[in-house]
Write an enzyme that holds these catalytic residues in place. Structure first.
Site, short mmCIF file in Angstrom:
data_model
loop_
_atom_site.label_atom_id
_atom_site.label_comp_id
_atom_site.label_asym_id
_atom_site.label_seq_id
_atom_site.Cartn_x
_atom_site.Cartn_y
_atom_site.Cartn_z
N GLY A 13 35.96 71.44 27.51
CA GLY A 13 37.15 72.25 27.25
C GLY A 13 36.80 73.50 26.45
O GLY A 13 37.56 73.95 25.60
N ARG A 16 38.20 78.02 26.10
CA ARG A 16 39.09 78.71 25.14
C ARG A 16 39.36 77.81 23.93
O ARG A 16 38.87 76.68 23.87
CB ARG A 16 40.40 79.11 25.82
N ASP A 63 35.77 68.42 35.90
CA ASP A 63 36.94 67.69 35.43
C ASP A 63 36.42 66.44 34.73
O ASP A 63 35.84 65.55 35.37
CB ASP A 63 37.83 67.31 36.62
N VAL A 64 36.62 66.36 33.40
CA VAL A 64 36.02 65.26 32.64
C VAL A 64 36.61 63.88 32.98
O VAL A 64 36.05 62.86 32.61
CB VAL A 64 36.10 65.49 31.12
N SER A 142 43.36 63.86 16.44
CA SER A 142 44.44 64.76 16.04
C SER A 142 45.26 64.10 14.95
O SER A 142 45.31 62.87 14.86
CB SER A 142 45.34 65.02 17.26
N TYR A 154 50.03 61.30 23.97
CA TYR A 154 48.99 62.04 23.24
C TYR A 154 48.59 61.28 21.96
O TYR A 154 47.40 61.19 21.63
CB TYR A 154 49.54 63.42 22.91
N LYS A 158 44.93 59.96 21.08
CA LYS A 158 44.20 60.45 19.91
C LYS A 158 43.89 59.32 18.92
O LYS A 158 42.87 59.39 18.20
CB LYS A 158 44.97 61.59 19.25
#
Ligand code: NAP
Length: 253
Positions: A13, A16, A63-64, A142, A154, A158
């Site tokens: 990733g 950016r 694509d991981v 995160s 998410y 995480k």
């Protein structure tokens, strides 16, 4: 391997945001860096910035969450740059929604990129680390691992990254491989800009509101996270493993 030999890092990733800043920071630390992202062409900017600063970088499209593509990408890095012994699992996506509106696809996409992606990349790279008797894995968790409204997918991913990290630390330690997690709070990137847009707020106002709740009274920048990753991937960090470091401008966890 001699420590004067250039070690090879993969940052996923890295086209950016936090990944790009991390790739540039690891290049500054003397690493040869594979800048990996979904779209190989999108990696050009990060690669050019590293090369312009005198570093070594390679753009890799992958694509991981796709096992075959991960194996091909890691083999390509090993062939073109050398064995990847530093891995930063940073690739990420958001599909925020309240639970009652969250689709199976929202769930699968987020778990697929963050958790399955980190698993596939780590599995593909570990043999190079074990062969070298040296490895550094850093997984992006995160503050949302602690729970966050609208992010059941998410936050599960995480939090999962933290358990995954600790298990890698236990399994791979005897091969000279450490695994740690960096858990950012609010970092100003396209990801948080998209969240601002989703809730109908101007990004500047969104950041100001977030900053007012953060003890150091500012939002984080990608370089703040890159700094923590550089610490964990350092040559002298071999006795630091299985840790989760919140990079959030204040205490969390
Ligand atoms: P970002 O600006 O959205 O960048 C994420 C990058 O990951 C994008 O270049 C994206 O490519 C790439 N990516 C997405 N799916 C991929 C896949 N399947 N395979 C390979 N690459 C893929 O995000 P960011 O803010 O820098 O976040 C980086 C990491 O930090 C993520 O894991 C995120 O969850 C975590 N994090 C961020 C914050 C924050 O406040 N920003 C806070 C805590 C944790 P495309 O552009 O093609 O989609």
């Amino acid at each position: 391997m001699s420590t004067t030999e250039q070690r090879v890092a993969i940052v996923t990733g890295a086209a950016r945001g936090i990944g790009a800043a991390t790739a540039m920071r690891l290049a500054e630390e003397g690493r040869a860096v594979a800048v990996l992202d979904l779209d190989e062409a999108a990696c050009a900017d990060t690669v050019e910035r590293i090369r312009a600063a005198g570093g070594t970088a390679l753009a890799v499209g992958c694509d991981v969450s796709d096992a075959a593509r991960v194996d091909t990408a890691v083999a390509r890095v090993a062939q073109e740059l050398g064995p990847p012994v530093i891995l930063v699992n940073n690739a990420g996506v958001l599909r925020d929604n309240l639970l009652f509106k969250m689709s199976e696809s929202d769930w699968d996409t987020v778990l697929g990129v963050h958790l399955r992606g980190a698993f596939l990349m780590s599995r593909a790279c570990q043999k190079h680390m074990v062969d070298a008797g040296f490895g550094r894995i850093v997984n992006l968790s995160s503050s949302s691992a602690l729970g966050n409204r609208g992010q059941a997918n998410y936050s599960a991913a995480k939090a999962g990254m933290q358990g995954f990290t600790k298990t890698l630390a236990i399994e791979l330690g005897k091969f000279g491989v450490t695994a740690n997690a960096v858990a950012p709070g609010f970092i100003a990137t396209d990801m948080t800009a998209a969240t601002a847009a989703r809730v109908g707020m101007d990004f500047e106002e969104f950041q100001a509101a977030a900053a007012s709740q953060i003890p150091v009274q500012r939002v984080g920048q990608p370089a703040d996270v890159a700094h923590a990753v550089a610490f964990f991937t350092g040559e002298q960090a071999g006795f630091i493993s299985g840790q989760v470091l919140y990079v959030a401008g204040g205490p969390l966890g």
